[in-house]
Design a protein around this motif. Structure first.
Motif, PDB file in Angstrom:
ATOM      1  N   GLY A   1       1.073  -0.997  -0.300  1.00 51.92           N
ATOM      2  CA  GLY A   1      -0.160  -0.054   0.056  1.00 51.92           C
ATOM      3  C   GLY A   1       0.651   1.309  -0.154  1.00 51.92           C
ATOM      4  O   GLY A   1       0.066   2.101  -0.078  1.00 51.92           O
ATOM      5  N   GLU A   2       2.082   1.008  -0.350  1.00 47.72           N
ATOM      6  CA  GLU A   2       3.137   2.019  -0.136  1.00 47.72           C
ATOM      7  C   GLU A   2       2.415   3.339  -1.516  1.00 47.72           C
ATOM      8  O   GLU A   2       2.142   2.651  -2.520  1.00 47.72           O
ATOM      9  CB  GLU A   2       4.588   2.059  -0.739  1.00 47.72           C
ATOM     10  CG  GLU A   2       5.587   3.192   0.111  1.00 47.72           C
ATOM     11  CD  GLU A   2       6.637   2.698   0.553  1.00 47.72           C
ATOM     12  OE1 GLU A   2       7.974   3.000  -0.140  1.00 47.72           O
ATOM     13  OE2 GLU A   2       7.507   1.552   1.106  1.00 47.72           O
ATOM     14  N   PRO A   3       1.974   4.559  -1.254  1.00 42.35           N
ATOM     15  CA  PRO A   3       1.705   5.093  -2.281  1.00 42.35           C
ATOM     16  C   PRO A   3       3.078   5.723  -3.551  1.00 42.35           C
ATOM     17  O   PRO A   3       4.103   5.192  -2.780  1.00 42.35           O
ATOM     18  CB  PRO A   3       0.934   6.396  -1.521  1.00 42.35           C
ATOM     19  CG  PRO A   3       1.872   6.350   0.132  1.00 42.35           C
ATOM     20  CD  PRO A   3       2.422   5.007   0.058  1.00 42.35           C
ATOM     21  N   GLY A   4       2.630   6.483  -4.369  1.00 41.08           N
ATOM     22  CA  GLY A   4       3.745   6.887  -5.785  1.00 41.08           C
ATOM     23  C   GLY A   4       4.644   6.152  -5.817  1.00 41.08           C
ATOM     24  O   GLY A   4       4.445   4.456  -5.659  1.00 41.08           O
ATOM     25  N   ALA A   5       5.496   6.279  -6.584  1.00 39.81           N
ATOM     26  CA  ALA A   5       6.600   5.442  -7.156  1.00 39.81           C
ATOM     27  C   ALA A   5       7.174   4.318  -6.578  1.00 39.81           C
ATOM     28  O   ALA A   5       7.457   3.179  -7.155  1.00 39.81           O
ATOM     29  CB  ALA A   5       7.860   6.299  -8.486  1.00 39.81           C
ATOM     30  N   LYS A   6       7.559   4.995  -5.255  1.00 45.50           N
ATOM     31  CA  LYS A   6       8.370   4.062  -4.174  1.00 45.50           C
ATOM     32  C   LYS A   6       7.465   2.410  -3.477  1.00 45.50           C
ATOM     33  O   LYS A   6       8.264   1.925  -3.747  1.00 45.50           O
ATOM     34  CB  LYS A   6       8.547   4.987  -3.035  1.00 45.50           C
ATOM     35  CG  LYS A   6       9.551   6.094  -3.734  1.00 45.50           C
ATOM     36  CD  LYS A   6       9.780   6.194  -2.062  1.00 45.50           C
ATOM     37  CE  LYS A   6       8.879   7.454  -1.318  1.00 45.50           C
ATOM     38  NZ  LYS A   6       8.912   8.103  -0.166  1.00 45.50           N
ATOM     39  N   GLY A   7       6.520   3.014  -4.226  1.00 42.11           N
ATOM     40  CA  GLY A   7       5.055   1.328  -3.719  1.00 42.11           C
ATOM     41  C   GLY A   7       5.005   0.623  -4.916  1.00 42.11           C
ATOM     42  O   GLY A   7       4.834  -0.509  -5.011  1.00 42.11           O
ATOM     43  N   ILE A   8       5.921   0.544  -5.805  1.00 45.93           N
ATOM     44  CA  ILE A   8       5.561   0.312  -7.266  1.00 45.93           C
ATOM     45  C   ILE A   8       6.613  -1.231  -7.365  1.00 45.93           C
ATOM     46  O   ILE A   8       7.843  -0.933  -7.780  1.00 45.93           O
ATOM     47  CB  ILE A   8       5.355   0.838  -8.351  1.00 45.93           C
ATOM     48  CG1 ILE A   8       3.722   1.782  -8.222  1.00 45.93           C
ATOM     49  CG2 ILE A   8       5.318  -0.273 -10.127  1.00 45.93           C
ATOM     50  CD1 ILE A   8       3.521   2.629  -9.000  1.00 45.93           C
TER      51      ILE A   8
END
Length: 386
Positions: free
Chosen positions: A175-182
């Protein structure tokens, strides 16, 4: 600077040309009429000929050549149709390259030989109903559960959806938001909880299946991770090569349009002489030839500069954007030269016009490429959300 092909490159190009023109025109017509993909037996023939492993390592059964050589092959296939060229596109410049660059050794050893032999297909699954160009808005979730990763979400506009054997699924970890979670995970078609929507009915691209993908608590082993959380930038670098493949598909369409329009203009007579004798036709053919050759040189430069690595964002975006706009213009001029015959489904020109529009949408729109180009020119990225 050397513009001539080596003997090896010329022989490979000629082998691809002979195979494509002898074996694929009737198949291309069938794929277009029935909207079906390249049959398994023909894809295995591609593999036997070495066309699916041109720039993949020899240790997995590939030829171990460069991206330039792979694009020479792809162009010859794309001149017949994008549908018959698609397996080459996917293996030489598409999601298979992401596996080769970033996956674990065990995953590469399991997947790459199957692809090179033509036994399996890998597709990429990125876009979602609310995440296309704004890819960092994607919602497909991934969580760890023991030795497994559990995936849930919906994917859209997946070329190969419902037909391919494996999918590189872009997902958001924890569930980490933004590009860092992908990150990205490889998912097999037969996994429990994996299902597909109805086949899309598209303007062109017939013979290249596309469908929504639904993931309902799909479990895959941890070894199927291709890029872990935080690797979004890595995933985007792989798209530099796909941009070159995209550009080459457009180049193939345009080169074939120029070839057919040139032949037609010499055969078609009006007012007692071949229409190529009219200056208006001469201007159109010359403009088509200039655009095709300029596109070819931009693509070749990007591939040669990359060697065995990945092309730069600037080189690949210039090549893709120019090709995306060029192919629409060239195919349309070809249709105009052929008149009513160009508009008829009895000939191939109207299909080329329809297929030409897809490449400026797939793999990043032309507007996105222009933003990439300007970003490279000024040395900084632009925040589209600000």
């Amino acid at each position: 600077m050397e513009f001539r092909l080596t003997d090896t490159q010329r022989e490979l190009q000629e082998a691809a040309r002979k195979f494509a023109r002898a074996e694929l025109p009737d198949l291309a017509r069938e794929l277009e009429e029935k909207a079906i993909p390249v049959p398994d037996e023909m894809r295995r023939r591609y593999g036997e000929m070495g066309f699916l492993g041109v720039n993949l390592p020899e240790q997995y059964g590939g030829l171990g050549l460069g991206h330039f050589e792979a694009l020479l092959v792809l162009e010859q296939f794309a001149m017949i149709s994008v549908a018959v060229a698609f397996p080459v596109f996917e293996s030489a410049t598409g999601p298979v390259r992401t596996v080769e660059h970033f996956a674990s050794d065990s995953l590469k050893a399991r997947i790459l030989p199957e692809v090179i032999k033509g036994e399996k297909i890998v597709a990429v699954s990125m876009s979602e109903p609310s995440a296309g160009t704004a890819l960092t808005d994607l919602k497909t979730s991934a969580r760890y559960d023991g030795d497994d990763i559990v995936l849930s979400g919906q994917k859209r506009w997946c070329s190969g959806g419902g037909h391919s054997d494996y999918y590189i699924v872009y997902c958001r970890f924890d569930g980490e938001p933004g590009a860092k979670g992908i990150g990205a995970v490889l998912v097999g078609k037969e996994r429990a909880g994996m299902s597909f929507g109805r086949p899309e009915q598209l303007m062109g691209f017939r013979g290249i299946p596309s469908a929504d993908i639904f993931l309902d608590d799909v479990r895959v082993p941890k070894d199927n991770i291709i890029v872990p959380k935080g690797g979004f930038a890595q995933l985007m670098t792989a798209f530099s090569l796909e941009r070159c493949g995209n550009a080459t598909m457009g180049l193939g369409i345009a080169a074939a349009a120029l070839e057919e329009a040139t032949a037609y203009a010499q055969e078609r007579h009006q007012f007692g002489k071949p229409i190529v004798d009219f200056q208006a036709i001469q201007m159109k053919l010359a403009e088509m030839a200039m655009k095709v050759e300029a596109s070819r040189l931009l693509i070749y430069r990007a591939a040669v500069n990359a060697s065995q690595g990945l092309p730069s964002i600037l080189d690949s975006s210039l090549a893709k954007c120019f090709s995306n706009e060029m192919v629409i213009e060239v195919a349309s001029k070809g249709l105009q030269i052929m008149g009513g015959y160009g508009y008829s489904k009895e000939y191939r020109m109207e299909q080329r016009v329809r297929d030409s529009y897809a490449w400026g949408i797939a793999g990043g729109t032309t507007d996105v490429q222009k933003t990439n180009i300007t970003s490279a020119l000024v040395g900084r990225r632009f925040n589209q959300r600000a």
